[in-house]
Design an enzyme around this catalytic site. Structure first.
Site, PDB file in Angstrom:
ATOM      1  CE  LYS A  42      -8.191  -5.059   5.173  1.00  0.00           C
ATOM      2  NZ  LYS A  42      -9.588  -4.904   4.707  1.00  0.00           N
ATOM      3  CE1 TYR A 284      13.240 -31.022  -4.284  1.00  0.00           C
ATOM      4  CE2 TYR A 284      12.782 -28.683  -4.024  1.00  0.00           C
ATOM      5  CZ  TYR A 284      13.235 -29.882  -3.499  1.00  0.00           C
ATOM      6  OH  TYR A 284      13.685 -29.947  -2.206  1.00  0.00           O
TER       7      TYR A 284
HETATM    8  C1  LIG Z   1      -9.772  -3.842   3.806  1.00  0.00           C
HETATM    9  C2  LIG Z   1     -10.900  -2.919   3.943  1.00  0.00           C
HETATM   10  C3  LIG Z   1     -10.779  -1.589   3.530  1.00  0.00           C
HETATM   11  C4  LIG Z   1      -9.573  -1.070   2.779  1.00  0.00           C
HETATM   12  O1  LIG Z   1      -9.575  -1.627   1.473  1.00  0.00           O
HETATM   13  P1  LIG Z   1      -8.502  -1.201   0.353  1.00  0.00           P
HETATM   14  O2  LIG Z   1      -9.132  -1.662  -0.912  1.00  0.00           O
HETATM   15  O3  LIG Z   1      -7.250  -1.948   0.640  1.00  0.00           O
HETATM   16  O4  LIG Z   1      -8.338   0.264   0.432  1.00  0.00           O
HETATM   17  C5  LIG Z   1     -11.836  -0.727   3.817  1.00  0.00           C
HETATM   18  N1  LIG Z   1     -12.950  -1.168   4.450  1.00  0.00           N
HETATM   19  C6  LIG Z   1     -13.103  -2.451   4.835  1.00  0.00           C
HETATM   20  C7  LIG Z   1     -14.351  -2.879   5.521  1.00  0.00           C
HETATM   21  C8  LIG Z   1     -12.094  -3.373   4.583  1.00  0.00           C
HETATM   22  O5  LIG Z   1     -12.269  -4.648   4.954  1.00  0.00           O
END
Ligand SMILES: *Cc1c(COP(=O)(O)O)cnc(C)c1O
Length: 391
Positions: A42, A284
């Site tokens: 994702k 800045y």
């Molecule tokens: C993002 C996510 C994961 C993976 O999480 P990590 O801690 O990055 O391994 C797994 N399941 C769901 C539902 C998520 O949203």
């Protein structure tokens, strides 16, 4: 080993897809035996480039990829035509047709999800559409509550095209080694499974729960045990660890060293070097004043690249294998380093923001801690204009 582009970009991220492949193998070895190991890609593969990372995960053996939204899943389908693609964020209104068209697998937990997917499947003449039924076991973010479950299950009738392939949930405290919150979640999950089993879903195959921290800690094994009790296969979903960073446990886990390889290195290069006199102010509002005649290096990157503005005057980057402190505020497109103590710094020198140079390393946790955040935020905050280069 790499020269990204000619001329070199001002700021770029090198992506080591071999490291990702190795990490996938390592995590599959750590996951409970027989568990399906979903590669979570994702948010553009946690800022690592979906286009580079999804095919790498597939090369490493991943049969499933997970993203959050349907539009992300459509992008994943383009670069990974041959594997299952899970949209774990449910289906926003209007996206059910894309699920059917691109052969995606959505998570569902509301009547609206079910109704829209059913209509889309029927409209397309699709006899069977697998869905993953999400249960809220304690995070209160998404998923059906145990109270809502009977009505929802009642919708999966024999003439519905929808098939429950997995029951899923998300642990919200796998990094807490006392396991109290996860134990409470597992209890609710078991209750949900009893309700689902009573509805005799013919196609139910997986119990999907557990992210990186569950695989590295103890929750993964508990999921596998529960899955076994219901004749199901465990499915775990690894994100951060796939990119070579193990979630930190508080207090730390006592475990044998797990070797994960960082996939991303974030770099820039020196665009200018100048001498400044004692008393000169840098950046800045003059939050840095030269205490003596100093030498400073200009970097052509800043907060518009995702480099946290809070790091001004409180972090150091690597140049010539040494740590050069940031002098003054981080600007939109510029950062100034104090290189007084580092001989020979010249225009064109590579600067490491995240990664290794010489014997020194800046880890994602180090950068995150300094900015008061977490590695997930650091990675996904690297701006789109920072070119991702495969190495
Ligand atoms: C993002 C996510 C994961 C993976 O999480 P990590 O801690 O990055 O391994 C797994 N399941 C769901 C539902 C998520 O949203």
């Amino acid at each position: 080993m790499t020269t990204p582009l000619r001329p070199a970009p001002a700021c770029w991220a090198e992506i080591d897809t071999c490291a990702l492949e190795d990490n996938y193998g390592t995590l599959r070895g750590l996951a409970p035996e027989g568990a399906e190991c979903v590669a979570v890609v994702k948010a553009d593969a946690y800022g690592h480039s979906l286009e580079l990372c999804a095919p790498a995960a597939v090369r490493a053996g991943a049969k499933w990829l997970a993203v959050t939204s349907v539009p992300e899943a459509v992008l994943a389908r383009r670069v990974a035509p041959e594997v299952r693609i899970l949209a774990i964020g449910g289906v926003l209104p209007g996206y059910a047709d894309a699920v059917v068209e691109h052969g995606l697998t959505p998570s569902v937990w509301t009547l609206r999800h079910v109704e829209e997917l059913e209509s889309a499947a029927r409209a397309a003449g699709l006899g069977s559409l697998a869905v993953h039924l999400e249960i809220d076991t304690g995070m209160s973010r998404q998923g059906a509550s145990l109270d809502e479950l009977p009505e929802l299950l009642g919708r999966f009738t024999a003439n519905s095209p929808l098939r429950i392939e997995a029951v899923m949930t998300h642990f919200y405290a796998s990094d807490e080694p006392d396991g109290v919150r996860s134990a409470a979640q597992l209890e609710k999950l078991a209750e949900a499974l009893r309700m689902v089993a009573a509805a005799r879903p013919e196609h139910l195959k997986y119990l999907s729960a557990g992210a990186s921290a569950a695989v590295l800690g103890q929750d993964g094994r508990l999921v596998a045990k529960l899955a076994g009790e219901f004749g199901l296969r465990a499915m775990v979903r690894v994100g951060l660890a796939l990119y070579g960073v193990a979630p930190r446990f508080m207090p730390p886990l006592e475990r044998e060293a797990v070797v994960l390889k960082p996939v991303l290195s974030w770099k820039s290069r020196v665009a200018g070097v100048r001498e400044i006199p004692a008393g000169a102010e840098v950046g800045y509002n003059g939050t840095f004043t030269a205490t003596e005649p100093m030498r400073v290096a200009l970097l052509p990157m800043g907060y518009a690249d995702g480099f946290d503005r809070r790091l001004g005057n409180r972090f150091a980057l690597l140049v010539r294998g040494q740590r050069a402190p940031i002098a003054g505020r981080v600007s939109m497109d510029h950062v100034v380093l104090d290189v007084t103590e580092i001989p020979g710094v010249a225009v064109g020198d590579e600067v490491v923001i995240l990664g290794s140079q010489g014997g020194e390393t800046i880890s994602a946790y180090e950068l995150a801690d300094a900015a008061g955040t977490i590695p997930w935020v650091v990675f996904t905050g690297i701006a789109a204009r920072v070119e991702r280069v495969s190495v």
